[in-house]
Design an enzyme around this catalytic site. Sequence first.
Site, PDB file in Angstrom:
ATOM      1  N   PHE A  26     -29.347   8.330 -25.939  1.00 53.12           N
ATOM      2  CA  PHE A  26     -29.273   8.110 -24.493  1.00 53.12           C
ATOM      3  C   PHE A  26     -30.432   7.258 -23.988  1.00 53.12           C
ATOM      4  CE2 PHE A  26     -29.486   9.857 -19.993  1.00 53.12           C
ATOM      5  CZ  PHE A  26     -28.441   9.063 -19.541  1.00 53.12           C
ATOM      6  N   LYS A  37     -24.462  22.753 -18.772  1.00 54.69           N
ATOM      7  CA  LYS A  37     -23.171  22.373 -19.379  1.00 54.69           C
ATOM      8  C   LYS A  37     -23.240  22.388 -20.905  1.00 54.69           C
ATOM      9  CE  LYS A  37     -24.744  18.107 -20.432  1.00 54.69           C
ATOM     10  NZ  LYS A  37     -24.706  17.357 -21.708  1.00 54.69           N
ATOM     11  N   ARG A  94     -23.069  16.434 -29.037  1.00 55.49           N
ATOM     12  CA  ARG A  94     -23.773  17.154 -30.099  1.00 55.49           C
ATOM     13  C   ARG A  94     -23.548  18.658 -29.997  1.00 55.49           C
ATOM     14  NH1 ARG A  94     -29.375  14.256 -28.748  1.00 55.49           N
ATOM     15  NH2 ARG A  94     -28.411  14.479 -26.717  1.00 55.49           N
ATOM     16  N   GLU A 122     -29.413  20.650 -27.302  1.00 53.84           N
ATOM     17  CA  GLU A 122     -30.187  21.393 -26.314  1.00 53.84           C
ATOM     18  C   GLU A 122     -29.557  22.741 -25.951  1.00 53.84           C
ATOM     19  OE1 GLU A 122     -33.071  20.906 -25.132  1.00 53.84           O
ATOM     20  OE2 GLU A 122     -33.568  18.795 -25.440  1.00 53.84           O
TER      21      GLU A 122
END
Length: 438
Positions: free
Chosen positions: A86, A262, A326, A352
């Site tokens: 990103f 999320k 991911r 994450e």
Amino acid sequence: MKLKKPSVKNSKVKKIVDAASTGLDDAVSAIKESGLPNAPIIASIAELTGFKKKKSAELEATMQAKAKPATGSKTLKFAFLGGGSFGTAMANLAAKNGCDATLWVRDKRTVKALQKTYVNKKYLPNHKLDDRLKFSHELEDAVRGVDVIFVAVPSSAFREILTQIRPFITHQAVVSLTKGMEKDTYALMSDIITDVLPEVNFGVMSGPNLAVEIMDNMPSATVIASESEPLRKAVQTALHSAFFRVFASGDVKGVELGGALKNIYAIAMGMAAAYEVGENTKAMLLTRALAEMSRFGVAVGADPLTFLGLSGVGDLYATCSSTLSRNYRVGYMLGQGISLEQAVKKLGQTAEGVNTIAQVHTRSKELGVYMPITHALHAVLYEDKSALGVALNLMETGFRSDVEFVLPHDESNVRLSQEFSEVLKSSADAKPKTTDTN
């Protein structure tokens, strides 16, 4: 079977075909002169088709030129810290838009490879980066004198990198591109910025931003949230392009929480996909995830309406439905019976959501927020419970209104959380797995 090339017997048609091999203009002229029925209409269609093809090829270059700063105006300077997918995609986008953009990567050898090939071989191996993008492994050189510093390192390294750049901060603003929560402190990245760099103007960026799709010029959008209007405008100017829209928000907490939370549900959706659940189940999981996100957000001061936007339901949908995610991939591997440790190792990147589940599970209990999906995932990932048994428990506990901000619920969040915990403990299906020692 080998197909034969068709022969053209009509001399007029053959003349048109031969002319077409030379160019569109010759083909159109040949059609008009052919005397064939409806020739003018055919010629017009051919001409229009050629025009559309030209326009399609020129669209990106034209729109990118419009996005560049006007002649004589100041060129914005940006540093992007972190060479993941990103961070690289955003740095590349800024460079394409005519900004002075530098991508900082910790490893010196990686920087040399980037300078030589303009390809991020680890994270974006199939994409050539813009030749105006600069690379550096020297942190001070990267951040000194720039207008905005974008931080795109994992949440576990966020505080460390801010501490390292603190001596070089003068006027620069800081924008977080990291979607996560700091381990053991429950701090979001904006909280860390405020703590480490209290005088700095800051913002956060989040949205349905799968890096590969952005690099492929698939239409995408994001949200820049900041209390500073000039900072919001600067980020919009830098990153807005023909294929990437940048929307603004003043709800820093809500936008950031959407990006962090999320990831939890992407893991859940990946597991569900591995179990080959139906569309009804996926829809239920997605909407109840959104309810949990907004419930937790309101408890910590976010606006519930923010979760209806790009950084909320938009990012949730993209992350929960794409194999590019991911966290989704980790969840899918878990659903296939692979251990958490093996799944993370196999992924080779930071997911994450794994850390966020642990943080939000604990924090939501402290706040008295009912988050059954999060609690269920915690039981599977960290308490070695059976995923199927936990899923059945989810279906059995509590009655609530659908959208509690429209129709208030009668049940206590705290009581429902306690009920769910008790059901988990007593469920035979959710007992810890045993190892056969025979």
